[in-house]
Design an enzyme around this catalytic site. Sequence first.
Site, PDB file in Angstrom:
ATOM      1  N   GLY A 254      -8.881  50.670-100.388  1.00 41.11           N
ATOM      2  CA  GLY A 254      -7.997  51.799-100.136  1.00 41.11           C
ATOM      3  C   GLY A 254      -8.121  52.248 -98.696  1.00 41.11           C
ATOM      4  O   GLY A 254      -8.959  51.755 -97.935  1.00 41.11           O
TER       5      GLY A 254
ATOM      6  N   GLY B  33      -7.222  55.839 -95.882  1.00 38.27           N
ATOM      7  CA  GLY B  33      -6.847  57.242 -95.741  1.00 38.27           C
ATOM      8  C   GLY B  33      -6.812  57.626 -94.283  1.00 38.27           C
ATOM      9  O   GLY B  33      -6.844  56.775 -93.386  1.00 38.27           O
ATOM     10  N   GLY B  34      -6.754  58.924 -94.052  1.00 37.60           N
ATOM     11  CA  GLY B  34      -6.640  59.404 -92.687  1.00 37.60           C
ATOM     12  C   GLY B  34      -7.859  59.136 -91.833  1.00 37.60           C
ATOM     13  O   GLY B  34      -7.765  59.068 -90.618  1.00 37.60           O
ATOM     14  N   PHE B  35      -9.037  58.982 -92.492  1.00 37.66           N
ATOM     15  CA  PHE B  35     -10.260  58.812 -91.715  1.00 37.66           C
ATOM     16  C   PHE B  35     -10.725  57.371 -91.636  1.00 37.66           C
ATOM     17  O   PHE B  35     -11.653  57.061 -90.916  1.00 37.66           O
ATOM     18  CB  PHE B  35     -11.383  59.671 -92.314  1.00 37.66           C
ATOM     19  CG  PHE B  35     -11.228  61.133 -92.010  1.00 37.66           C
ATOM     20  CD1 PHE B  35     -11.511  61.624 -90.745  1.00 37.66           C
ATOM     21  CD2 PHE B  35     -10.790  62.008 -92.975  1.00 37.66           C
ATOM     22  CE1 PHE B  35     -11.362  62.961 -90.457  1.00 37.66           C
ATOM     23  CE2 PHE B  35     -10.645  63.368 -92.699  1.00 37.66           C
ATOM     24  CZ  PHE B  35     -10.938  63.838 -91.433  1.00 37.66           C
ATOM     25  N   GLY B  36     -10.128  56.451 -92.394  1.00 35.32           N
ATOM     26  CA  GLY B  36     -10.583  55.073 -92.312  1.00 35.32           C
ATOM     27  C   GLY B  36     -10.161  54.251 -93.509  1.00 35.32           C
ATOM     28  O   GLY B  36      -9.313  54.642 -94.296  1.00 35.32           O
TER      29      GLY B  36
ATOM     30  N   VAL C  14     -11.519  51.658 -96.791  1.00 33.14           N
ATOM     31  CA  VAL C  14     -12.624  51.371 -97.702  1.00 33.14           C
ATOM     32  C   VAL C  14     -12.542  49.911 -98.137  1.00 33.14           C
ATOM     33  O   VAL C  14     -11.485  49.439 -98.572  1.00 33.14           O
ATOM     34  CB  VAL C  14     -12.582  52.285 -98.946  1.00 33.14           C
ATOM     35  CG1 VAL C  14     -13.759  51.985 -99.864  1.00 33.14           C
ATOM     36  CG2 VAL C  14     -12.589  53.748 -98.529  1.00 33.14           C
TER      37      VAL C  14
ATOM     38  N   LYS D  82     -16.969  52.374 -96.474  1.00 27.55           N
ATOM     39  CA  LYS D  82     -15.892  53.135 -95.841  1.00 27.55           C
ATOM     40  C   LYS D  82     -16.111  53.134 -94.328  1.00 27.55           C
ATOM     41  O   LYS D  82     -17.047  53.746 -93.818  1.00 27.55           O
ATOM     42  CB  LYS D  82     -15.895  54.565 -96.366  1.00 27.55           C
ATOM     43  CG  LYS D  82     -14.842  55.475 -95.776  1.00 27.55           C
ATOM     44  CD  LYS D  82     -14.804  56.742 -96.624  1.00 27.55           C
ATOM     45  CE  LYS D  82     -14.494  57.950 -95.825  1.00 27.55           C
ATOM     46  NZ  LYS D  82     -14.531  59.167 -96.618  1.00 27.55           N
TER      47      LYS D  82
ATOM     48  N   ASP E 265     -12.391  70.130-100.943  1.00 30.86           N
ATOM     49  CA  ASP E 265     -11.234  69.241-101.132  1.00 30.86           C
ATOM     50  C   ASP E 265     -11.270  68.596-102.516  1.00 30.86           C
ATOM     51  O   ASP E 265     -11.138  67.371-102.651  1.00 30.86           O
ATOM     52  CB  ASP E 265     -11.218  68.165-100.043  1.00 30.86           C
ATOM     53  CG  ASP E 265      -9.828  67.562 -99.852  1.00 30.86           C
ATOM     54  OD1 ASP E 265      -8.845  68.175-100.302  1.00 30.86           O
ATOM     55  OD2 ASP E 265      -9.733  66.463 -99.256  1.00 30.86           O
TER      56      ASP E 265
END
Length: 468
Positions: free
Chosen positions: A140, A142-145, A147, A161, A258
Site C-alpha cells: 500500500g 500513502g502521503g508519507f511513503g 509499504v 514502511k 487519527d
Amino acid sequence: MSSSTSGNTNSAQATAENNLRLNSAAKSNSTAAIFAIVLGTIVAVAIVVAVIYCLKRATKSILSYYAPVRIGQSDQAANERGQSKDYYGAADAAFPVIRDSQLEAGTMERFLGEIAREKPIRFAPQQLAGFTRDFSKVLGSGGFGVVYEGQFPNGVLIAVKVLNNSSGKRLEEQFMAEVGTIGRTYHFNLVRLYGFCFDPTMRALVYEYMKNGSLDRFLFAEPRRAIEWEKLQEIAIGTAKGIAYLHEECQKRIIHYDIKPGNVLLDSNLKPKVADFGLAKLCNRDSTHVVMSGCRGTPGYAAPELWTPYPVTHKCDVYSFGMLLFEIVGRRRNYDANLSGGSQEWLPRWTYEKLKKNELSDMISTCGISAENREKAERMVMVALWCVQYLPTERPNMSVVVKMLEGGVEIATPPNPFGHLEEHNNLAVVFNSGSGSNADPSNQPSSENSYYTACLINTAKRTTDIEM
C-alpha cells in the site's frame, strides 16, 4: 635395690615410648589438617575460576548478541575489508544496527521474543532491501511513503514502511512519533514495531505483517469483502481496548489523533490492531491539555476541538472512535454524497434523528443488520452517539466505552451531539455567499459540509499556536 632401679628404668622407657607415639600421632594429625586445608583451598580456587570462566562466556555471548556496529555495517562489508564476522565496530548511537549474523534462524526467535521488552532494533538499508527482495512487492501507499511486504530470515513476514524523503520536517515528526510511541508499547490490539532504519539514504519502519490489511477494505471496498456481524463487533471491541491501553495503561498517555478504518489493521484471524502512529503524541497523565500547532487528524473523523480553538485532550480519540463505530454499523462511509437530498447523507446525524423518533430499529434494518444482531447493533449505535458528543467532557473514557460495548454497563440515552451545527450552518452560509441578505437557499451547504466549512473558518483565524 638393683631390682628397684631396673623397674624405674623400664617405666621411664615406656613413658618415653608413649610420648614418642603421641608426638608421631600429633604430627600425623597436623599433616592431615594441613593437607585438608590445602586441598580445600585448591578446590575453592578451582570453583572461583570456573565461575569466572562461565561469567566471561555468558558476557561474551550477551555482547555478541547486542554487538554494536557502525551504520550500514554488515557481514559482507566486513568480509570485503578482511574482517571476520566477529568484528564489532564502534557504537554509532544508542540504537546500533543489528548484524546480519544475528538474523540467522537460530537467533531470530530470541530476537522476536525480546523485542517486546527491548527497544526497537535498528536495521541497515541493505538489510531491508534483502528482507523485501529489493522492495518488489507493494502492500500500500500513502502521503508519507510506501509499504512493502518483507520476510525475516526465519520466515516471519513483516511490513516495511519506507518514508518519503521529500516530506522534510513532517517526515521527521512522523518518524519520531512512530518510534517514540508504538516503539515503547506492547498490547494485543496494537501493531508491533519490530524496528526501524534511520540512515541518510532511507527512513523506514518495520512492523509485524497484517495479512488482511485495513478495516476499510471490508467496509467500503467494491466488491465488498464478506464479514460476519459478530466479527465486526469483535473488531470494534478490540479496537476500543487498544485505544484504552494508549490512554490509560501506558506509562505516558499516548494520543493517536487519527483513529479511522484505514488505521485499524486485521491479522489472519481478523483480530484488530491499531496502527499508524505518525500523528501520535506522548503527554503526561497529569496534563489536562495538549499544545497544538495547526490541525491534526482526518476530516470526518477528527474531533471539533482539533479544528477549532478548543482545548485538546485524549477525548479527541474517543470522538474519532465514535465515527468509526457508525461506519462499522452502517458498513458505509459516514458521509455519502450519492445520498444527497435525503436524511441519510450524513449517517451520524441521521442516526440521532432516528433515535429521537424511536425509530432506531428502522435505521438498523436499513443498514442490513439481521434481527438477531439488532440489540448489539443498537448498543453500538448508542455508544457511538456518546463518543461523538460535541463537548469533550461529555464523552466517556475508552475503558468505559469497552464496558459499554461488552454489555457490562447500562447505557443512558445520549444528548444531541449535533445541536451546535445550526450555528455553524448559518456561519457557513454567510461565508459561502458573501452576504447574508443575498444568500441563495439552493446553495446552502448540508449540515456536514457546513460543519467543516465552519471548522476551516475557525482554523484560518488561528495565527498562533493554541496552548490549552
